[in-house]
Write an enzyme that holds these catalytic residues in place. Structure first.
Site, PDB file in Angstrom:
ATOM      1  CE  LYS A  24      -4.512   0.812   0.262  1.00  0.00           C
ATOM      2  NZ  LYS A  24      -5.603   0.023  -0.316  1.00  0.00           N
ATOM      3  N   GLY A  53     -23.003   5.552  -2.171  1.00  0.00           N
ATOM      4  CA  GLY A  53     -21.947   6.090  -3.038  1.00  0.00           C
ATOM      5  C   GLY A  53     -21.797   5.205  -4.262  1.00  0.00           C
ATOM      6  CE  LYS A  54     -15.961   5.666  -6.288  1.00  0.00           C
ATOM      7  NZ  LYS A  54     -15.882   6.635  -5.169  1.00  0.00           N
ATOM      8  CB  ILE A  70     -17.080   5.088   7.173  1.00  0.00           C
ATOM      9  CG1 ILE A  70     -18.334   5.011   8.054  1.00  0.00           C
ATOM     10  CG2 ILE A  70     -17.077   6.366   6.360  1.00  0.00           C
ATOM     11  CD1 ILE A  70     -18.360   5.984   9.192  1.00  0.00           C
TER      12      ILE A  70
HETATM   13  P1  NAD Z   1     -17.946   6.564  -2.095  1.00  0.00           P
HETATM   14  O1  NAD Z   1     -17.132   7.625  -1.478  1.00  0.00           O
HETATM   15  O2  NAD Z   1     -18.333   6.674  -3.528  1.00  0.00           O
HETATM   16  O3  NAD Z   1     -19.294   6.348  -1.267  1.00  0.00           O
HETATM   17  C1  NAD Z   1     -19.387   6.380   0.117  1.00  0.00           C
HETATM   18  C2  NAD Z   1     -20.801   6.887   0.457  1.00  0.00           C
HETATM   19  O4  NAD Z   1     -20.980   6.747   1.869  1.00  0.00           O
HETATM   20  C3  NAD Z   1     -21.009   8.356   0.119  1.00  0.00           C
HETATM   21  O5  NAD Z   1     -22.241   8.526  -0.565  1.00  0.00           O
HETATM   22  C4  NAD Z   1     -21.003   9.058   1.483  1.00  0.00           C
HETATM   23  O6  NAD Z   1     -21.834  10.196   1.512  1.00  0.00           O
HETATM   24  C5  NAD Z   1     -21.558   7.953   2.360  1.00  0.00           C
HETATM   25  N1  NAD Z   1     -21.186   8.048   3.776  1.00  0.00           N
HETATM   26  C6  NAD Z   1     -20.037   8.476   4.328  1.00  0.00           C
HETATM   27  N2  NAD Z   1     -20.083   8.382   5.674  1.00  0.00           N
HETATM   28  C7  NAD Z   1     -21.299   7.871   5.965  1.00  0.00           C
HETATM   29  C8  NAD Z   1     -21.945   7.522   7.167  1.00  0.00           C
HETATM   30  N3  NAD Z   1     -21.359   7.698   8.349  1.00  0.00           N
HETATM   31  N4  NAD Z   1     -23.206   7.011   7.111  1.00  0.00           N
HETATM   32  C9  NAD Z   1     -23.817   6.844   5.911  1.00  0.00           C
HETATM   33  N5  NAD Z   1     -23.251   7.161   4.738  1.00  0.00           N
HETATM   34  C10 NAD Z   1     -22.010   7.664   4.765  1.00  0.00           C
HETATM   35  O7  NAD Z   1     -17.126   5.209  -1.826  1.00  0.00           O
HETATM   36  P2  NAD Z   1     -17.313   3.808  -2.560  1.00  0.00           P
HETATM   37  O8  NAD Z   1     -16.312   3.668  -3.641  1.00  0.00           O
HETATM   38  O9  NAD Z   1     -18.758   3.574  -2.827  1.00  0.00           O
HETATM   39  O10 NAD Z   1     -16.820   2.834  -1.392  1.00  0.00           O
HETATM   40  C11 NAD Z   1     -17.652   2.535  -0.294  1.00  0.00           C
HETATM   41  C12 NAD Z   1     -16.873   1.660   0.680  1.00  0.00           C
HETATM   42  O11 NAD Z   1     -16.458   0.460   0.019  1.00  0.00           O
HETATM   43  C13 NAD Z   1     -15.581   2.299   1.222  1.00  0.00           C
HETATM   44  O12 NAD Z   1     -15.377   1.884   2.543  1.00  0.00           O
HETATM   45  C14 NAD Z   1     -14.512   1.734   0.311  1.00  0.00           C
HETATM   46  O13 NAD Z   1     -13.247   1.704   0.963  1.00  0.00           O
HETATM   47  C15 NAD Z   1     -15.036   0.333   0.089  1.00  0.00           C
HETATM   48  N6  NAD Z   1     -14.543  -0.299  -1.131  1.00  0.00           N
HETATM   49  C16 NAD Z   1     -14.750   0.288  -2.334  1.00  0.00           C
HETATM   50  C17 NAD Z   1     -14.278  -0.331  -3.500  1.00  0.00           C
HETATM   51  C18 NAD Z   1     -14.508   0.277  -4.868  1.00  0.00           C
HETATM   52  O14 NAD Z   1     -14.245  -0.399  -5.868  1.00  0.00           O
HETATM   53  N7  NAD Z   1     -14.979   1.502  -4.973  1.00  0.00           N
HETATM   54  C19 NAD Z   1     -13.580  -1.558  -3.420  1.00  0.00           C
HETATM   55  C20 NAD Z   1     -13.398  -2.149  -2.163  1.00  0.00           C
HETATM   56  C21 NAD Z   1     -13.883  -1.500  -1.026  1.00  0.00           C
END
Ligand code: NAD
Length: 367
Positions: free
Chosen positions: A77, A179-180, A241
């Site tokens: 990392k 989110g995404k 989170i």
């Molecule tokens: P993102 O930033 O697009 O979405 C996160 C969403 O969570 C946002 O809409 C934000 O407003 C919301 N959020 C933040 N704090 C919050 C809370 N306390 N309560 C409710 N909602 C809250 O991120 P993402 O890419 O969708 O990733 C989401 C999670 O999955 C993260 O923990 C990320 O590390 C993990 N993850 C993502 C991927 C990926 O491919 N994007 C891969 C593995 C793990």
């Protein structure tokens, strides 16, 4: 304490490049399975120690994630110390690319929290060991698509293990984060006929999701961030989170299982045991959310969306096998997952040393 953590790692590289202002750390935890792979996080860490802690912890997590996903990469990392809103400059990422290049292929990296695929277009001018570039630059693009697909497979595996069926119609899910990844998981669940409780700190995302949901038969209700833990649902799906499964929330949950994409969902390993004691099945995060990793690791063969989605299906079988092992041994699923990965690493170590042994007679002849 920190020195003990460093010594668990194969290599730690510190970089300070004054002209661009880059301050970064790369931690390589274990390369038994192949060169290290791990995203590059950017955060305004309060100290170099805090950044180092994060890099070490995340690199170790990647070793387990790669082992579980059965990709030929090890754990690593990178962290950049800085404010992602104001300090994501082209110069910094070029300097970061030079730092990655200096490792000569021992470390592959790409986007993570605080960085964007576009930042790595600059890094890729200095090194070829960059993954997850935008598709226009030959990369595999948006990793949230396979990640969300993988979460759906993990939910189906959990449903099959608990209820003997993958049918999600009529089931209730508590979805945290739109989110995404969370948004796409929510869409998959609605398409499968499920009902949802949803929450997000961003009210705009909630409103937009409620609007989308009008096209589906399932019922969708929005709740506050505090309420999501106690709703009457079958599964809790954390997609926001980390550390959301903690001393307090474990007691509030009424669900039968927790399956989500958020990294490091358990605040401490004891919380995994607490879930187990309460009879709540936990899908270890690094298995359930490995779709994105599977996508970037697959770039070695040239990018192909269909192949990635096929490979992502392995999450289903891996998870069922972890659930069965945990049940047979009466241990938490997190512990079973760690054991599974450590066994895979051990087997590869044995194989690697076998090949080394094969070469030994030649050295002896030379002597
Ligand atoms: P993102 O930033 O697009 O979405 C996160 C969403 O969570 C946002 O809409 C934000 O407003 C919301 N959020 C933040 N704090 C919050 C809370 N306390 N309560 C409710 N909602 C809250 O991120 P993402 O890419 O969708 O990733 C989401 C999670 O999955 C993260 O923990 C990320 O590390 C993990 N993850 C993502 C991927 C990926 O491919 N994007 C891969 C593995 C793990």
């Amino acid at each position: 304490m920190i020195f003990q953590k460093i010594s668990e790692h194969e290599q730690v590289l510190f970089c300070h490049e004054p002209r661009s202002g880059l301050r970064a750390i790369i931690a390589i935890h274990n390369t038994t399975l192949g060169p290290a792979l791990g995203g590059c996080r950017m955060q305004p860490y309060e100290s170099e120690e805090a950044a180092l802690e994060d890099a070490l912890r995340l690199a170790k997590g990647m070793t387990y994630k790669c082992a579980a996903a059965d990709v030929d990469f090890g754990g690593g990392k990178a962290v950049i110390i800085g404010d992602p809103r104001t300090e994501r400059t082209a110069e910094r990422f070029r300097a970061f690319g030079q730092m990655v290049a200096s490792l000569g292929g021992r470390f592959y990296t790409g986007t993570d929290m605080g960085t964007m695929p576009e930042d790595f277009i600059h890094a890729a001018k200095e090194t070829s060991y960059i993954v997850g570039l935008p598709e226009a630059y030959g990369g595999s693009g948006d990793s949230s698509i396979p990640t969300a697909q993988g979460i759906l497979y993990a939910i189906q595996a959990t449903s099959y293990f608990l209820w003997g069926t993958e049918v999600l119609k009529g089931k209730h899910f508590a979805l945290q984060g739109l989110g995404k990844v969370g948004w796409k998981v929510g869409e998959h669940l609605l398409a499968a006929g499920a009902n949802l409780w949803v929450t997000d700190v961003d009210q705009g995302r909630v409103d937009a999701f409620l609007q989308l949901a009008t096209a589906y038969a399932g019922e969708v209700k929005a709740v506050s961030g505090a309420e999501i833990y106690g709703v009457d649902a079958d599964l809790f799906v954390p997609c926001a989170i980390g550390a959301v499964i903690n001393h307090t929330s474990v007691e509030q949950l009424k669900v039968k299982a927790v399956v989500g994409s958020a990294n490091n969902q358990l605040a401490t390993s004891e919380d995994g045991v607490r879930l187990h004691e309460r009879g709540i099945l936990y899908a270890p995060d690094y298995i359930a959310n490995s779709g994105g990793l599977i996508q970037v690791a697959d770039e070695l063969y040239g990018h192909n969306h269909e192949r990635v989605l096929r490979k992502t299906k392995a999450i289903y079988e891996t998870l069922v096998s972890i659930y069965q092992q945990a049940e047979a041994q009466g241990i938490s699923t997190m512990k079973a997952a760690d054991q599974f990965c450590e066994e895979r690493l051990y087997q590869r170590q044995v194989r690697n040393s076998f090949y080394l042994e094969q070469r030994r007679p030649q050295w002896e002849l030379v002597k």
